[in-house]
Design a protein around this motif. Sequence first.
Motif, PDB file in Angstrom:
ATOM      1  N   ALA A  47       2.257 -31.451  84.774  1.00  5.83           N
ATOM      2  CA  ALA A  47       2.995 -31.198  86.016  1.00  5.83           C
ATOM      3  C   ALA A  47       3.915 -32.384  86.279  1.00  5.83           C
ATOM      4  CB  ALA A  47       2.004 -31.029  87.170  1.00  5.83           C
ATOM      5  N   ASP A  48       4.718 -32.312  87.336  1.00  7.29           N
ATOM      6  CA  ASP A  48       5.327 -33.543  87.840  1.00  7.29           C
ATOM      7  C   ASP A  48       4.703 -33.820  89.212  1.00  7.29           C
ATOM      8  OD1 ASP A  48       6.721 -32.137  89.854  1.00  7.29           O
ATOM      9  OD2 ASP A  48       8.529 -31.949  88.643  1.00  7.29           O
ATOM     10  N   GLU A  49       5.059 -34.918  89.829  1.00 10.36           N
ATOM     11  CA  GLU A  49       4.361 -35.281  91.077  1.00 10.36           C
ATOM     12  C   GLU A  49       4.472 -34.181  92.125  1.00 10.36           C
ATOM     13  OE1 GLU A  49       4.856 -40.121  90.614  1.00 10.36           O
ATOM     14  OE2 GLU A  49       6.332 -38.968  91.756  1.00 10.36           O
ATOM     15  N   ARG A  50       5.667 -33.520  92.160  1.00 10.29           N
ATOM     16  CA  ARG A  50       5.866 -32.487  93.188  1.00 10.29           C
ATOM     17  C   ARG A  50       5.027 -31.238  92.892  1.00 10.29           C
ATOM     18  NH1 ARG A  50      12.493 -32.685  94.077  1.00 10.29           N
ATOM     19  NH2 ARG A  50      12.787 -34.633  92.955  1.00 10.29           N
ATOM     20  N   THR A  51       5.047 -30.813  91.625  1.00 16.66           N
ATOM     21  CA  THR A  51       4.334 -29.562  91.325  1.00 16.66           C
ATOM     22  C   THR A  51       2.821 -29.801  91.265  1.00 16.66           C
ATOM     23  OG1 THR A  51       4.561 -29.836  88.909  1.00 16.66           O
ATOM     24  CG2 THR A  51       6.316 -28.649  90.051  1.00 16.66           C
ATOM     25  N   PHE A  52       2.429 -31.057  90.979  1.00 17.25           N
ATOM     26  CA  PHE A  52       0.987 -31.340  91.012  1.00 17.25           C
ATOM     27  C   PHE A  52       0.487 -31.225  92.446  1.00 17.25           C
ATOM     28  CE2 PHE A  52      -3.002 -33.674  90.829  1.00 17.25           C
ATOM     29  CZ  PHE A  52      -3.556 -33.137  89.675  1.00 17.25           C
ATOM     30  N   ALA A  53       1.295 -31.748  93.383  1.00 14.53           N
ATOM     31  CA  ALA A  53       0.910 -31.639  94.794  1.00 14.53           C
ATOM     32  C   ALA A  53       0.924 -30.179  95.247  1.00 14.53           C
ATOM     33  CB  ALA A  53       1.862 -32.476  95.651  1.00 14.53           C
ATOM     34  N   ALA A  54       1.916 -29.417  94.775  1.00 16.37           N
ATOM     35  CA  ALA A  54       2.060 -28.027  95.230  1.00 16.37           C
ATOM     36  C   ALA A  54       0.963 -27.124  94.680  1.00 16.37           C
ATOM     37  CB  ALA A  54       3.433 -27.477  94.822  1.00 16.37           C
ATOM     38  N   ALA A  55       0.538 -27.363  93.436  1.00 11.12           N
ATOM     39  CA  ALA A  55      -0.415 -26.435  92.819  1.00 11.12           C
ATOM     40  C   ALA A  55      -1.328 -27.091  91.786  1.00 11.12           C
ATOM     41  CB  ALA A  55       0.342 -25.279  92.151  1.00 11.12           C
ATOM     42  N   GLY A  56      -0.881 -28.189  91.174  1.00 12.64           N
ATOM     43  CA  GLY A  56      -1.634 -28.777  90.057  1.00 12.64           C
ATOM     44  C   GLY A  56      -3.023 -29.232  90.458  1.00 12.64           C
ATOM     45  N   ALA A  57      -3.129 -29.855  91.630  1.00 14.64           N
ATOM     46  CA  ALA A  57      -4.437 -30.340  92.077  1.00 14.64           C
ATOM     47  C   ALA A  57      -5.390 -29.157  92.289  1.00 14.64           C
ATOM     48  CB  ALA A  57      -4.272 -31.142  93.374  1.00 14.64           C
ATOM     49  N   ALA A  58      -4.864 -28.080  92.856  1.00 12.03           N
ATOM     50  CA  ALA A  58      -5.698 -26.896  93.095  1.00 12.03           C
ATOM     51  C   ALA A  58      -6.121 -26.242  91.787  1.00 12.03           C
ATOM     52  CB  ALA A  58      -4.937 -25.898  93.971  1.00 12.03           C
ATOM     53  N   VAL A  59      -5.214 -26.232  90.807  1.00 17.74           N
ATOM     54  CA  VAL A  59      -5.560 -25.652  89.498  1.00 17.74           C
ATOM     55  C   VAL A  59      -6.656 -26.489  88.843  1.00 17.74           C
ATOM     56  CG1 VAL A  59      -4.700 -25.198  87.163  1.00 17.74           C
ATOM     57  CG2 VAL A  59      -3.303 -24.570  89.143  1.00 17.74           C
ATOM     58  N   THR A  60      -6.507 -27.819  88.922  1.00 17.73           N
ATOM     59  CA  THR A  60      -7.501 -28.723  88.340  1.00 17.73           C
ATOM     60  C   THR A  60      -8.878 -28.476  88.973  1.00 17.73           C
ATOM     61  OG1 THR A  60      -5.728 -30.326  88.091  1.00 17.73           O
ATOM     62  CG2 THR A  60      -7.946 -31.155  87.824  1.00 17.73           C
ATOM     63  N   ALA A  61      -8.883 -28.364  90.295  1.00 24.67           N
ATOM     64  CA  ALA A  61     -10.153 -28.120  90.998  1.00 24.67           C
ATOM     65  C   ALA A  61     -10.746 -26.765  90.598  1.00 24.67           C
ATOM     66  CB  ALA A  61      -9.927 -28.168  92.511  1.00 24.67           C
ATOM     67  N   ALA A  62      -9.877 -25.773  90.485  1.00 22.42           N
ATOM     68  CA  ALA A  62     -10.362 -24.424  90.120  1.00 22.42           C
ATOM     69  C   ALA A  62     -10.922 -24.417  88.705  1.00 22.42           C
ATOM     70  CB  ALA A  62      -9.220 -23.414  90.262  1.00 22.42           C
ATOM     71  N   LEU A  63     -10.288 -25.179  87.804  1.00 24.29           N
ATOM     72  CA  LEU A  63     -10.781 -25.259  86.420  1.00 24.29           C
ATOM     73  C   LEU A  63     -12.154 -25.937  86.387  1.00 24.29           C
ATOM     74  CD1 LEU A  63      -7.477 -26.203  84.567  1.00 24.29           C
ATOM     75  CD2 LEU A  63      -8.924 -24.223  84.032  1.00 24.29           C
ATOM     76  N   ALA A  64     -12.282 -27.024  87.162  1.00 23.45           N
ATOM     77  CA  ALA A  64     -13.561 -27.738  87.192  1.00 23.45           C
ATOM     78  C   ALA A  64     -14.649 -26.818  87.736  1.00 23.45           C
ATOM     79  CB  ALA A  64     -13.429 -28.995  88.046  1.00 23.45           C
ATOM     80  N   GLN A  65     -14.301 -26.090  88.777  1.00 21.91           N
ATOM     81  CA  GLN A  65     -15.271 -25.178  89.392  1.00 21.91           C
ATOM     82  C   GLN A  65     -15.697 -24.066  88.430  1.00 21.91           C
ATOM     83  OE1 GLN A  65     -13.884 -23.186  92.912  1.00 21.91           O
ATOM     84  NE2 GLN A  65     -15.837 -23.483  93.948  1.00 21.91           N
ATOM     85  N   ALA A  66     -14.752 -23.696  87.535  1.00 18.13           N
ATOM     86  CA  ALA A  66     -15.069 -22.649  86.549  1.00 18.13           C
ATOM     87  C   ALA A  66     -15.818 -23.232  85.352  1.00 18.13           C
ATOM     88  CB  ALA A  66     -13.789 -21.953  86.096  1.00 18.13           C
ATOM     89  N   GLY A  67     -16.124 -24.541  85.436  1.00 16.12           N
ATOM     90  CA  GLY A  67     -16.922 -25.170  84.380  1.00 16.12           C
ATOM     91  C   GLY A  67     -16.121 -25.545  83.149  1.00 16.12           C
ATOM     92  N   GLN A  68     -14.805 -25.661  83.270  1.00 18.69           N
ATOM     93  CA  GLN A  68     -13.971 -25.999  82.116  1.00 18.69           C
ATOM     94  C   GLN A  68     -13.890 -27.499  81.897  1.00 18.69           C
ATOM     95  OE1 GLN A  68     -12.389 -23.845  79.881  1.00 18.69           O
ATOM     96  NE2 GLN A  68     -13.876 -22.553  80.903  1.00 18.69           N
ATOM     97  N   THR A  69     -13.760 -27.899  80.632  1.00 20.08           N
ATOM     98  CA  THR A  69     -13.521 -29.298  80.299  1.00 20.08           C
ATOM     99  C   THR A  69     -12.054 -29.588  80.574  1.00 20.08           C
ATOM    100  OG1 THR A  69     -14.939 -28.816  78.434  1.00 20.08           O
ATOM    101  CG2 THR A  69     -13.953 -31.023  78.508  1.00 20.08           C
ATOM    102  N   LEU A  70     -11.801 -30.735  81.198  1.00 19.05           N
ATOM    103  CA  LEU A  70     -10.426 -31.088  81.545  1.00 19.05           C
ATOM    104  C   LEU A  70     -10.012 -32.385  80.880  1.00 19.05           C
ATOM    105  CD1 LEU A  70     -10.712 -30.213  85.276  1.00 19.05           C
ATOM    106  CD2 LEU A  70      -8.742 -29.536  83.904  1.00 19.05           C
ATOM    107  N   ALA A  71      -8.865 -32.400  80.234  1.00 19.31           N
ATOM    108  CA  ALA A  71      -8.269 -33.664  79.803  1.00 19.31           C
ATOM    109  C   ALA A  71      -7.623 -34.298  81.033  1.00 19.31           C
ATOM    110  CB  ALA A  71      -7.236 -33.393  78.725  1.00 19.31           C
ATOM    111  N   GLU A  72      -7.402 -35.608  80.984  1.00 23.73           N
ATOM    112  CA  GLU A  72      -6.697 -36.293  82.080  1.00 23.73           C
ATOM    113  C   GLU A  72      -5.338 -35.626  82.280  1.00 23.73           C
ATOM    114  OE1 GLU A  72      -5.951 -39.338  84.885  1.00 23.73           O
ATOM    115  OE2 GLU A  72      -7.815 -38.834  83.836  1.00 23.73           O
TER     116      GLU A  72
END
Length: 447
Positions: A47-72
Amino acid sequence: MRRLIERGLALASDTQVVEVGRGRLARSGEILARTVLAQGSPALVVADERTFAAAGAAVTAALAQAGQTLAEPLIFPGQPALYAAREQAETIRQRLASQAAVGVAVGSGTINDLVKLASGQLERPYAVVGTAASMDGYTGFGAPISQNGVKLTLPCPAPAVVIFDLDVAAQAPAAMVASGFGDLSAKIPGGADWILADAAGVEPIDPTAWELVQSGVDRALSQPQALAAGRPDAYQELVSGLILSGLAMQVYRGTRPASGAEHYFSHLWELSHLGQDLDPPLSHGFKVAIGSLAMCAFYERFLARRPGSHDLTAALAAWPDWSAVEADIRRRFHGALADNAVRQTRDKYVDRAGLRQRLERLISDWDEIQERLRAQLWPARQLQDALRAAGAPTDPAQIGLSVEAVRQTFPQAMYYRSRYTVLDVARELGWFDQLTDEVLAPGGLWT
Ligand SMILES: [Zn+2]
């Protein structure tokens, strides 16, 4: 629209899943887990800083909640706006490779193009979570990338999964939806160009690709005020229309369903770096909006005439041989662009016998052709009003161009690609210069 998207997905070569609707961000982890991440690869959110704020953080949280492994997550600076260059794609490619990860692009045009290219090089599927209804490239294949100041479209597959949350799209900067509205408006004159190429026997219409791209356009462009006001429900049709446009290109394996001469205005202005010093740079859709208006106005003047046998006689007498065409191209273009335009125009150039054949067919089928074109096109004033209501530019001056510059772009747009459009038909009939003059005459759209 959903039925059409399902139909497109069944035929598309690359994209398997499209999820458009409200509240999709919260479900993105689960959607990705059962699709691109089903093999257990870690997800690399880009993402970039703007799109991470708009949706990236929520996607990351949703992936973690779904039990997915996340790279930085790989987050580019938000300012100045990211541009699509090879170096950036290389950074993403290295991160994907070293982590054995699957890319999840969170953003719009540039982020998607970069992750698409990097994933294509690794022959890995990827997903995109769209953040703005800004253009129709989400589901398109190929990535336009700048290299040494030249724009190249590098081949790479479209995303396997596209997720679009309408609440996110509705909160994107107003200029972005205006840009997407401009890009979708191209389907009006672009479709008319395909009708003409079909009627001339140059490039037959593919009924499936046509239905995918064209059936929702009028509806998607029907509520510009609601889009500009950021009402999420109004985004359903526009986002679906943009996604269908990309699916149609996948089905057709070419860009004809989504673009005609109006896009060449945009490409040519982009090649001359128009608005690239702005932050954010002048968008694709804003340039396409002016190109679409120019072409709708050109079609109006074109349809105000009726070709007859006198046109055929005059056109055959005045038809230039190839060397004269090449000389004219080299007067209007320089360097590599001139060589390219010569090659492209050579492809569609016909001799006098070929011209006679094309024009006789056009003249004899005129009533039917005219009827098809009238059903497809919008009056230029109507399109201008809709673009204005959406917040898109409606006058060349708004994107830093003079009317004279638009005049010069008309013949360039005709020569720039081998694709057969109304500009070619007008040239073959000997009407080209007069129609251009009429479009730009006092009392027209821009004077
Ligand atoms: Zn476009």
